[in-house]
Design an enzyme around this catalytic site. Sequence first.
Site, PDB file in Angstrom:
ATOM      1  N   SER A 127       0.825  -1.214   0.000  1.00 42.10           N
ATOM      2  CA  SER A 127       0.000   0.000   0.000  1.00 42.10           C
ATOM      3  C   SER A 127       0.858   1.263   0.000  1.00 42.10           C
ATOM      4  CB  SER A 127      -0.871  -0.011   1.257  1.00 42.10           C
ATOM      5  OG  SER A 127      -1.421   1.263   1.490  1.00 42.10           O
ATOM      6  N   TYR A 152      -2.064  -0.474  10.046  1.00 41.83           N
ATOM      7  CA  TYR A 152      -2.312  -1.002   8.692  1.00 41.83           C
ATOM      8  C   TYR A 152      -1.044  -0.873   7.852  1.00 41.83           C
ATOM      9  CZ  TYR A 152      -3.881  -1.046   3.844  1.00 41.83           C
ATOM     10  OH  TYR A 152      -3.995  -1.311   2.499  1.00 41.83           O
TER      11      TYR A 152
HETATM   12  N1  LIG Z   1      -8.455  -0.210  -2.643  1.00 42.93           N
HETATM   13  C1  LIG Z   1      -7.376   0.528  -2.403  1.00 42.93           C
HETATM   14  O1  LIG Z   1      -7.335   1.724  -2.691  1.00 42.93           O
HETATM   15  C2  LIG Z   1      -6.144  -0.096  -1.801  1.00 42.93           C
HETATM   16  C3  LIG Z   1      -5.039   0.730  -1.534  1.00 42.93           C
HETATM   17  C4  LIG Z   1      -3.896   0.173  -0.981  1.00 42.93           C
HETATM   18  C5  LIG Z   1      -3.836  -1.189  -0.732  1.00 42.93           C
HETATM   19  N2  LIG Z   1      -4.919  -1.975  -0.993  1.00 42.93           N
HETATM   20  C6  LIG Z   1      -4.821  -3.417  -0.694  1.00 42.93           C
HETATM   21  O2  LIG Z   1      -5.293  -4.152  -1.808  1.00 42.93           O
HETATM   22  C7  LIG Z   1      -5.934  -5.333  -1.373  1.00 42.93           C
HETATM   23  C8  LIG Z   1      -7.350  -5.410  -1.936  1.00 42.93           C
HETATM   24  O3  LIG Z   1      -8.065  -4.262  -1.479  1.00 42.93           O
HETATM   25  P1  LIG Z   1      -9.592  -4.010  -1.797  1.00 42.93           P
HETATM   26  O4  LIG Z   1      -9.757  -2.543  -1.912  1.00 42.93           O
HETATM   27  O5  LIG Z   1     -10.041  -4.898  -2.887  1.00 42.93           O
HETATM   28  O6  LIG Z   1     -10.224  -4.446  -0.391  1.00 42.93           O
HETATM   29  P2  LIG Z   1     -11.507  -5.318  -0.066  1.00 42.93           P
HETATM   30  O7  LIG Z   1     -11.701  -5.220   1.418  1.00 42.93           O
HETATM   31  O8  LIG Z   1     -12.651  -4.932  -0.939  1.00 42.93           O
HETATM   32  O9  LIG Z   1     -11.057  -6.779  -0.455  1.00 42.93           O
HETATM   33  C9  LIG Z   1     -10.377  -7.643   0.414  1.00 42.93           C
HETATM   34  C10 LIG Z   1     -11.146  -8.952   0.457  1.00 42.93           C
HETATM   35  O10 LIG Z   1     -10.412  -9.848   1.289  1.00 42.93           O
HETATM   36  C11 LIG Z   1     -11.291 -10.531   2.133  1.00 42.93           C
HETATM   37  N3  LIG Z   1     -10.553 -10.875   3.350  1.00 42.93           N
HETATM   38  C12 LIG Z   1     -10.111 -10.023   4.314  1.00 42.93           C
HETATM   39  N4  LIG Z   1      -9.468 -10.704   5.271  1.00 42.93           N
HETATM   40  C13 LIG Z   1      -9.500 -12.009   4.910  1.00 42.93           C
HETATM   41  C14 LIG Z   1      -9.001 -13.207   5.480  1.00 42.93           C
HETATM   42  N5  LIG Z   1      -8.366 -13.190   6.645  1.00 42.93           N
HETATM   43  N6  LIG Z   1      -9.213 -14.377   4.842  1.00 42.93           N
HETATM   44  C15 LIG Z   1      -9.873 -14.413   3.656  1.00 42.93           C
HETATM   45  N7  LIG Z   1     -10.380 -13.302   3.057  1.00 42.93           N
HETATM   46  C16 LIG Z   1     -10.189 -12.130   3.680  1.00 42.93           C
HETATM   47  C17 LIG Z   1     -12.444  -9.591   2.392  1.00 42.93           C
HETATM   48  O11 LIG Z   1     -13.652 -10.299   2.682  1.00 42.93           O
HETATM   49  C18 LIG Z   1     -12.535  -8.825   1.073  1.00 42.93           C
HETATM   50  O12 LIG Z   1     -13.511  -9.371   0.221  1.00 42.93           O
HETATM   51  C19 LIG Z   1      -5.865  -5.321   0.139  1.00 42.93           C
HETATM   52  O13 LIG Z   1      -4.734  -6.069   0.529  1.00 42.93           O
HETATM   53  C20 LIG Z   1      -5.666  -3.856   0.480  1.00 42.93           C
HETATM   54  O14 LIG Z   1      -5.003  -3.691   1.711  1.00 42.93           O
HETATM   55  C21 LIG Z   1      -6.073  -1.458  -1.518  1.00 42.93           C
END
Ligand SMILES: NC(=O)c1ccc[n+]([C@@H]2O[C@H](COP(=O)([O-])OP(=O)(O)OC[C@H]3O[C@@H](n4cnc5c(N)ncnc54)[C@H](O)[C@@H]3O)[C@@H](O)[C@H]2O)c1
Length: 337
Positions: A127, A152
Amino acid sequence: MRILVTGTAGFIGSSLAERLLARGDEVYGIDNHNDYYDPALKEARLARFATHPNYTHLRADLADADAMNRAFADFEPKRVVNLAAQAGVRYSLKNPQAYVQSNLVGFVNMLEACRHGRIEHLVYASSSSVYGANRKLPFAIDDAVDHPVSLYAASKKANELMAHTYSHLYDLPTTGLRFFTVYGPWGRPDMSPMLFADRISRGEPIDVFNYGKHSRDFTYIDDIVAGVIRTLDHTASPDGAHDALHPHPGTSSAPYRVYNIGNDQPVQLLRFIELMERHLGRTVEKRLLPMQPGDVPDTWADVSALRRDVGYAPNTSIEEGVARFVAWYREYFQRGE
Ligand SMILES: NC(=O)c1ccc[n+]([C@@H]2O[C@H](COP(=O)([O-])OP(=O)(O)OC[C@H]3O[C@@H](n4cnc5c(N)ncnc54)[C@H](O)[C@@H]3O)[C@@H](O)[C@H]2O)c1
């Protein structure tokens, strides 16, 4: 190609799974459908591709090592994309344990499963928040990232460090992608684009932190997904030019890489809100408030390394991206003018 993707009920994971299936890959998705935000949205995202003949879904927790090992043994993936994590900066002040379970315990389980499954390439989500208290812009991979300002961010930086040990000890090719504020259709209800859309469409005032002076390198979901796939297809290899006396943070003598993946065009929050208002056909009061604990004022990705190595080329303008996001939002929630 058999690809295991975690977090396929999530925002980025569902769009990635859909795109991989469209290009003919076999996808095994894992998600625990937790209720950090409305699980109905997770079900709706999955419904777009759950019945595809090349898709298999497992509802399980990354922290369950036995379930992860069984999944790898059953599917025998070639490559893995780990997106499942406890996301969100502010929530990590409220529920730190969720980050320990998903982002630390869960991530080690994925590394172990990848190691024993002899995976060709693990791509995982880091991130932009790892840049923490840094103020030099744009954020570059060469910058030291030792001052996280939320748990985080610390958990994501920890993922990069853990990945390096597996790349080094077991020759596991790993690539970390530092995502910068991803937005677009099927987005996350806890993130600003959806929160703003909810408020504007209901005619309610918006809380704008840091008096609206925040800028974010908003990156459109399709550009992110295209970049993740390019990265997945470009297996990390040892950097022949790596110099242990002057080590570069983004590469290694092990098959290890870390990249920024952003839009390289930061947008002020007030400009973003203005575009949302235009497309939702309504203006609302903005309550200008101080910065929140754990927040960073500006983000801006230097994406030159990803451009150079995999040909990453984001091309969705903020105007076009917001228009597409609002069109989806109106249709999904049946809200708007
Ligand atoms: N969206 C953004 O802007 C952004 C920015 C920086 C980093 N990220 C990272 O990208 C990744 C995806 O983000 P996103 O926006 O799609 O988030 P999101 O929360 O929509 O998707 C994450 C998914 O993982 C599942 N999950 C969480 N913990 C879990 C576990 N222990 N076991 C199984 N499933 C689990 C959740 O149910 C969810 O559906 C994440 O790692 C997030 O930290 C996202």
